[in-house]
Design a protein around this motif. Structure first.
Motif, short mmCIF file in Angstrom:
data_model
loop_
_atom_site.label_atom_id
_atom_site.label_comp_id
_atom_site.label_asym_id
_atom_site.label_seq_id
_atom_site.Cartn_x
_atom_site.Cartn_y
_atom_site.Cartn_z
N LEU A 288 10.28 2.51 14.67
CA LEU A 288 9.43 3.49 13.50
C LEU A 288 8.25 2.95 13.41
CD1 LEU A 288 10.08 5.82 11.56
CD2 LEU A 288 10.76 4.36 10.20
N PHE A 289 7.07 3.60 13.67
CA PHE A 289 5.96 3.36 13.22
C PHE A 289 5.36 3.85 11.99
CE2 PHE A 289 6.11 2.84 17.74
CZ PHE A 289 5.59 1.57 18.11
N ILE A 290 4.84 3.07 11.18
CA ILE A 290 4.11 3.61 9.81
C ILE A 290 2.69 3.04 9.91
CG2 ILE A 290 6.34 3.54 8.64
CD1 ILE A 290 5.12 1.00 7.09
N ASP A 291 2.00 4.04 9.05
CA ASP A 291 0.47 3.69 8.87
C ASP A 291 0.62 3.33 7.36
OD1 ASP A 291 -0.46 4.11 11.33
OD2 ASP A 291 -1.07 6.11 10.94
N GLY B 123 0.82 -1.08 0.10
CA GLY B 123 -0.06 0.07 0.12
C GLY B 123 0.76 1.09 -0.07
N TRP B 124 0.29 2.40 0.35
CA TRP B 124 0.92 3.75 0.36
C TRP B 124 1.42 3.91 1.92
CZ3 TRP B 124 -2.84 2.35 -3.07
CH2 TRP B 124 -2.82 2.94 -4.38
N LEU B 125 2.62 4.40 1.81
CA LEU B 125 2.90 4.71 3.16
C LEU B 125 2.18 6.18 3.48
CD1 LEU B 125 6.69 4.94 4.16
CD2 LEU B 125 5.10 6.39 5.31
N HIS B 126 1.31 5.95 4.32
CA HIS B 126 0.55 7.18 4.84
C HIS B 126 1.01 8.34 5.74
CE1 HIS B 126 -3.60 9.20 5.40
NE2 HIS B 126 -3.38 9.03 6.74
N ARG B 127 1.71 7.81 6.92
CA ARG B 127 2.30 8.43 7.94
C ARG B 127 3.52 7.58 8.71
NH1 ARG B 127 -0.35 10.91 13.22
NH2 ARG B 127 -1.35 8.90 13.31
N LYS B 128 4.40 8.21 9.12
CA LYS B 128 5.54 7.85 9.93
C LYS B 128 5.50 8.47 11.28
CE LYS B 128 8.96 8.52 6.83
NZ LYS B 128 10.17 8.51 6.30
N ARG B 129 6.24 7.67 12.19
CA ARG B 129 6.12 8.28 13.56
C ARG B 129 7.45 7.69 14.13
NH1 ARG B 129 1.32 6.73 13.06
NH2 ARG B 129 1.28 5.10 14.11
#
Length: 595
Positions: free
Chosen positions: A37-40, A25-31
């Motif tokens: 490292l968290f990604i949505d 999918g698309w890398l929506h958001r990183k934290r």
């Protein structure tokens, strides 16, 4: 499923804990939390949180990957720690611990973010519409549109309709808007027109012996953009039925609309049997033939009261003597509203081009009197008369407008909406449908000083043909109707004129000769001459229906790839120049004068 994914981004739950999965999918958001490292990760279906530790070989790669890049992750499904669950997310109780990563497509620096729903300038949104459509709200609007169209198709088939397709390249027809023209290479000097609507074709389908037709039809009109109308093209549920009367059309549409709106919204439908309001009544009571029936405010005719001796409002009295009319708008129990409320309405009316709105509030101590700038000009008896005409009570306020009929209808229609908005008396959790019926067949055009068709020239006039008085054409009513919801016109329709001799007569009143009718409507007239059934139809706008269901005020919010206000597609750079070779093939030359 395949090498890209075993699940989509909304599927995973606690059932899959400890399973190895592939997601794409698309890398929506990183934290970035330092060691973690968290990604949505987002796809069409939803979102999954993924996590990667800094000792993973792919950590630095993912750290540098820009938002909206397309990636594939492989990892183990694990339970989120207590207190970190996301109840708003289908996958909110789990996350994927990334073991490996594949970059499928890198994204450049974004001209507008996909994460978040903040507003951006329309030109940016339209130029990068493919990014705009990735945003959650826009994505859901388009999914809603697809589901609405599928539901409509299913319901129409249940109602006994069959779907047929009508031509896109056809002849020019005076439908009311400008045609989009297409030059013919094989017939130099001649042009096709894109259909403003399948009007003539759907009637010809009935003449051809088919009984119930429908189509999700594209329509093309070269007209200016509005909030509820796209420039260029739009879609409508086009339908036609044979051997029917007006009520048969109403019954089909009411059943469809009630089922459709109950399927896709929890809002209440105010009346499942839609009220029938005559055009004349609508203009008198609401100032418009597109009334929002959620609004309880009603306009009242009180011109006669200004002929009374005990009314001293001389400005209005003089205007009434020269032919002006006076109408009033009543607001219930507004006696405690501050003076600024009333003055702001008067100021607003002047900004709309009107001379303002006079006003007063009904009070009573020893006698009934009017409080406000013009209240002193009315005696107690005249106020009682106004109260009787307007169903007004002590504590109500009365706004007055004086002028010619069109001016009064326009300003009081706008004022009705404005005041209701300011008083917050419109229930936004309702859908209020109605039918506007009994449209006049003709109207007088002030510009050309001619009698013209007021609605659809192919409509059947009301009454027995032999009793129609063509010497008074403005008195002739037609079997024409509009369906309106919450002040938005969804469609116009009519019972059609299927008698050629009558059609010639009706067109002659509007200044068309038989020769002109034969030339402009040759296919229709010819077909009607070989036996045509009584028939009628309507064509509710798909875009406007979805706009209402989505709770949007602009049709571009529910359209995949709309044009801007200047009928330009900023994303595809259309309209565009064509080269000389193409022009030569079409037998065309450009003759554009530069400013």
């Amino acid at each position: 499923m395949n090498k890209y994914r075993t699940h989509n981004c909304s599927e995973l739950s606690e059932k899959e804990i400890n399973k190895i999965v592939h997601l794409s999918g698309w890398l929506h958001r990183k934290r970035d939390h330092g060691n973690l490292l968290f990604i949505d990760l987002r796809d069409h279906y939803g979102m999954t949180q993924c996590v990667i530790e800094n000792n993973n070989n792919f950590f630095k790669v993912l750290e540098k990957t820009k938002p909206e890049s397309v990636i594939k992750v492989t990892g183990k499904v694990i339970k989120r720690s207590d207190g970190t669950e996301n109840v708003d997310l289908k996958t909110g109780k789990i996350e994927v611990s990334i073991e490996s990563l594949e970059i499928l497509s890198n994204a450049k620096e974004l001209p507008m973010p996909v994460f978040g729903e903040q507003d951006y300038p329309e030109d940016i949104r339209l130029k990068y519409r493919f990014l705009d459509l990735r945003r959650e709200e826009m994505h859901q609007n388009i999914i809603l549109r697809s589901k609405v169209i599928s539901f409509i198709r299913s319901e129409m088939l249940k109602l006994g309709f069959l779907e047929y397709q009508t031509p896109i390249l056809t002849s020019s027809s005076p439908e009311g808007a400008r045609d989009f023209l297409v030059p013919s290479r094989l017939n130099p000097g001649k042009f096709y027109a894109l259909p403003q609507a399948p009007q003539q074709f759907k009637q010809l389908i009935m003449v051809s012996g088919f009984d119930k037709y429908f189509q999700i039809a594209p329509c093309f009109r070269d007209e200016d953009a509005r909030a509820d109308r796209s420039p260029g093209e739009f879609y409508q549920l086009d339908l036609e039925m044979s051997f029917v009367e007006q009520e048969d059309i109403f019954n089909v549409i009411e059943k469809l609309m009630v089922n459709l709106f109950e399927q896709f919204t929890s809002k209440k439908i105010l009346n499942k049997k839609f009220p029938r309001i005559s055009y004349q009544e609508a203009m008198k009571n609401y100032g418009t033939d597109k009334p929002d029936l959620r609004n309880p405010l009603i306009i009242h005719e009180i011109t006669e009261i200004f002929n009374r001796e005990d009314v001293k409002f001389h400005i209005f009295k003089k205007m009434v003597k020269t032919g002006s009319i006076v109408r009033a708008l009543i607001t219930k129990n507004t006696k405690d509203r501050p003076r600024s409320f009333f003055d702001n309405i008067d100021k607003w009316a002047k900004e709309q081009g009107a001379s303002g709105l006079a006003y007063f509030t009904l009070e009573q101590d020893t006698k009934i009197k009017g409080k406000g700038p013009v209240g002193k000009f009315f005696s107690e008896e005249s106020l009682k008369e106004i109260m009787k005409h307007c169903d007004a009570e002590i504590g109500d306020s009365i706004f007055l407008a004086c002028g010619n009929k069109k001016e009064i209808e326009k300003i009081l229609s706008l004022a009705r909406d404005k005041i209701a908005e300011d008083l917050d008396i419109i229930n936004n959790d309702q859908f209020a449908f109605c039918w506007i019926v009994d449209y006049p067949m003709y109207e007088f055009d002030e510009n050309s000083k001619n009698i013209v068709f007021s609605h659809n020239p192919f409509s059947m006039p009301q009454g027995k043909i032999e009793n129609l008085n063509f010497d008074k054409p403005l008195d002739i009513k037609a079997y024409q109707y509009d369906i309106v919801c919450n002040g938005v016109e969804l469609s116009s329709g009519a019972i059609r004129n299927h008698i050629p001799e009558l059609m010639y007569k009706l067109f002659s009143v509007a200044g068309y000769s038989n020769k002109e009718v034969n030339k402009k409507f040759s296919g229709m007239i010819n077909a009607l001459s070989y036996g045509a059934p009584p028939h009628g139809g309507i064509a509710p706008g798909i875009d406007r229906i979805v706009m209402l269901l989505a709770g949007k005020e602009n049709i571009r919010e529910v359209t995949l790839f709309p044009m801007n206000q200047n009928a330009q597609d900023l994303m595809m750079d259309a309209p565009s120049e064509i080269d000389e070779k193409q022009l030569k093939e079409l037998g065309l030359k450009k003759d554009i004068k530069k400013n």
